[in-house]
Design a protein around this motif. Sequence first.
Motif, mmCIF file in Angstrom:
data_model
loop_
_atom_site.group_PDB
_atom_site.id
_atom_site.type_symbol
_atom_site.label_atom_id
_atom_site.label_comp_id
_atom_site.label_asym_id
_atom_site.label_seq_id
_atom_site.Cartn_x
_atom_site.Cartn_y
_atom_site.Cartn_z
ATOM 1 N N HIS A 48 4.704 6.110 -4.635
ATOM 2 C CA HIS A 48 4.622 5.404 -3.347
ATOM 3 C C HIS A 48 3.813 6.194 -2.315
ATOM 4 O O HIS A 48 3.606 5.707 -1.203
ATOM 5 C CB HIS A 48 6.022 5.167 -2.777
ATOM 6 C CG HIS A 48 6.906 4.332 -3.644
ATOM 7 N ND1 HIS A 48 8.262 4.203 -3.420
ATOM 8 C CD2 HIS A 48 6.633 3.570 -4.731
ATOM 9 C CE1 HIS A 48 8.788 3.405 -4.338
ATOM 10 N NE2 HIS A 48 7.823 3.014 -5.146
ATOM 11 N N ILE A 49 3.387 7.405 -2.670
ATOM 12 C CA ILE A 49 2.822 8.336 -1.695
ATOM 13 C C ILE A 49 1.326 8.519 -1.890
ATOM 14 O O ILE A 49 0.838 8.672 -3.011
ATOM 15 C CB ILE A 49 3.529 9.711 -1.802
ATOM 16 C CG1 ILE A 49 5.009 9.569 -1.436
ATOM 17 C CG2 ILE A 49 2.849 10.743 -0.907
ATOM 18 C CD1 ILE A 49 5.821 10.824 -1.705
ATOM 19 N N ASN A 50 0.601 8.509 -0.774
ATOM 20 C CA ASN A 50 -0.812 8.870 -0.752
ATOM 21 C C ASN A 50 -0.959 10.111 0.124
ATOM 22 O O ASN A 50 -0.737 10.041 1.335
ATOM 23 C CB ASN A 50 -1.666 7.731 -0.189
ATOM 24 C CG ASN A 50 -3.117 8.118 -0.037
ATOM 25 O OD1 ASN A 50 -3.665 8.854 -0.851
ATOM 26 N ND2 ASN A 50 -3.757 7.623 1.018
ATOM 27 N N TYR A 51 -1.305 11.239 -0.482
ATOM 28 C CA TYR A 51 -1.442 12.483 0.278
ATOM 29 C C TYR A 51 -2.782 12.511 1.003
ATOM 30 O O TYR A 51 -3.829 12.289 0.401
ATOM 31 C CB TYR A 51 -1.321 13.697 -0.634
ATOM 32 C CG TYR A 51 0.078 13.907 -1.161
ATOM 33 C CD1 TYR A 51 1.049 14.530 -0.381
ATOM 34 C CD2 TYR A 51 0.436 13.462 -2.424
ATOM 35 C CE1 TYR A 51 2.338 14.714 -0.847
ATOM 36 C CE2 TYR A 51 1.729 13.644 -2.904
ATOM 37 C CZ TYR A 51 2.674 14.275 -2.111
ATOM 38 O OH TYR A 51 3.946 14.447 -2.582
ATOM 39 N N VAL A 52 -2.715 12.760 2.297
ATOM 40 C CA VAL A 52 -3.935 12.884 3.095
ATOM 41 C C VAL A 52 -4.003 14.311 3.650
ATOM 42 O O VAL A 52 -2.996 14.999 3.746
ATOM 43 C CB VAL A 52 -3.966 11.838 4.236
ATOM 44 C CG1 VAL A 52 -3.993 10.424 3.675
ATOM 45 C CG2 VAL A 52 -2.776 11.998 5.181
ATOM 46 N N ILE A 53 -5.164 14.724 4.001
ATOM 47 C CA ILE A 53 -5.504 16.063 4.521
ATOM 48 C C ILE A 53 -5.474 17.101 3.408
ATOM 49 O O ILE A 53 -6.512 17.552 2.945
ATOM 50 C CB ILE A 53 -4.624 16.494 5.714
ATOM 51 C CG1 ILE A 53 -4.708 15.466 6.867
ATOM 52 C CG2 ILE A 53 -5.096 17.873 6.244
ATOM 53 C CD1 ILE A 53 -3.884 15.835 8.084
ATOM 54 N N SER A 83 0.832 -1.202 0.000
ATOM 55 C CA SER A 83 0.000 0.000 0.000
ATOM 56 C C SER A 83 0.864 1.248 0.000
ATOM 57 O O SER A 83 2.014 1.226 0.441
ATOM 58 C CB SER A 83 -0.914 -0.004 1.227
ATOM 59 O OG SER A 83 -0.152 -0.019 2.417
ATOM 60 N N LYS A 84 0.299 2.323 -0.497
ATOM 61 C CA LYS A 84 1.034 3.573 -0.534
ATOM 62 C C LYS A 84 1.227 4.128 0.882
ATOM 63 O O LYS A 84 0.424 3.872 1.775
ATOM 64 C CB LYS A 84 0.287 4.593 -1.394
ATOM 65 C CG LYS A 84 0.266 4.244 -2.870
ATOM 66 C CD LYS A 84 -0.362 5.371 -3.679
ATOM 67 C CE LYS A 84 -0.311 5.063 -5.167
ATOM 68 N NZ LYS A 84 -0.830 6.188 -5.977
ATOM 69 N N GLU A 85 2.305 4.880 1.043
ATOM 70 C CA GLU A 85 2.616 5.469 2.343
ATOM 71 C C GLU A 85 1.850 6.781 2.508
ATOM 72 O O GLU A 85 1.922 7.662 1.639
ATOM 73 C CB GLU A 85 4.116 5.743 2.452
ATOM 74 C CG GLU A 85 4.986 4.499 2.414
ATOM 75 C CD GLU A 85 4.894 3.684 3.696
ATOM 76 O OE1 GLU A 85 4.190 4.105 4.643
ATOM 77 O OE2 GLU A 85 5.516 2.611 3.756
ATOM 78 N N PRO A 86 1.122 6.942 3.612
ATOM 79 C CA PRO A 86 0.420 8.211 3.820
ATOM 80 C C PRO A 86 1.391 9.341 4.151
ATOM 81 O O PRO A 86 2.333 9.158 4.930
ATOM 82 C CB PRO A 86 -0.494 7.910 5.012
ATOM 83 C CG PRO A 86 0.197 6.816 5.760
ATOM 84 C CD PRO A 86 0.902 5.992 4.709
ATOM 85 N N VAL A 87 1.180 10.475 3.521
ATOM 86 C CA VAL A 87 1.900 11.699 3.865
ATOM 87 C C VAL A 87 0.849 12.769 4.109
ATOM 88 O O VAL A 87 0.049 13.087 3.225
ATOM 89 C CB VAL A 87 2.864 12.139 2.751
ATOM 90 C CG1 VAL A 87 3.455 13.521 3.074
ATOM 91 C CG2 VAL A 87 3.990 11.129 2.573
ATOM 92 N N ALA A 88 0.837 13.299 5.327
ATOM 93 C CA ALA A 88 -0.149 14.305 5.707
ATOM 94 C C ALA A 88 0.472 15.697 5.619
ATOM 95 O O ALA A 88 1.468 15.984 6.295
ATOM 96 C CB ALA A 88 -0.648 14.047 7.127
#
Length: 312
Positions: free
Chosen positions: A265-270, A6-11
């Motif tokens: 690799h990144i999933n942007y959150v917020i 899964s992609k890594e969350p980056v807030a």
Amino acid sequence: MDEKRSKEPVAFFRILEYESTIMDTAVSLIMDECEFKIPPGAKVLVKPNLVSSKNPLACTHPNVTLAVCRYLKDCGAQITVADSPGYGTAAQVSKAIGMTSGLEKMGLKPKSLGRPVPLKLSFGETIGISRDALETDLIINVPKLKAHGQFLVTGAVKNLFGTVVGFRKAYAHTRFGEHPGLMEKMVIEVNKAMPVWFNLMDAIYPMHVTGPINGKPYAMSLLAGSPNQYAIDTAAYMLLGLSPKKVLLWRECARQKIYGYHPDHINYVIEPPDDFDTTDFIIPDKLSPMEFEPVRFVKGRIKSLLSRFSGK
């Protein structure tokens, strides 16, 4: 990219100033959105950047570190706040930047990482990393985003170089700096040895123009978080319009294919990165050599010893 992973969350969270109440809310929201969970009673090392007492801008802002500590305290963690400055002690830097009194209100004291133990490096050398860091249950890495005269830009990955004990950081520059690529490899191998669980990056007023100590403040208004230090740095580098060809640590992460090095690799959150404008963030035009001259190293070592004995 490994499709099974899964992609890594980056807030990314916009915050204009370091006001403590807002900071507490921001830290809690970032942790929640990244699904960070901490076992009750866990021994947690909070690792800010306490590089120098000369310039508070060079260090993680006290209110970011204090907000992390309050969050962990509410989770029932056993907290240690520590770093290993190249010169002086963590207590001296903490006092100089105004963090000590806030820690005392929570029953905490800043400590210098010690008890060096050799880490065997892939290129046949060793470096002394702190047993204090290795023996904690988990590390919360709290870096400051900065322009850097030798690495171009640094963030979460470089901040964990601070787990190398005392003068050994300067000695590493002297030993490895003349060989292209070895400093980057060493920093990443130190990262791999550490039990990092989360990274909270202070990019509210990062340092630009130069660094890591004598740059200028830049109003980026960003507090960022991720469980993956490589991913959060990749997100920061991309925000600045950079590429692995320019950023030495990013290039080495890409060469090793460390998960988090690639934008996919990144999933942007917020908040999305497009909400932040960094077009006038200045990076160094020319990088300084990695190696420290022997005379500079010896002078720095003497200065560090005098600082420790004098308590200044």
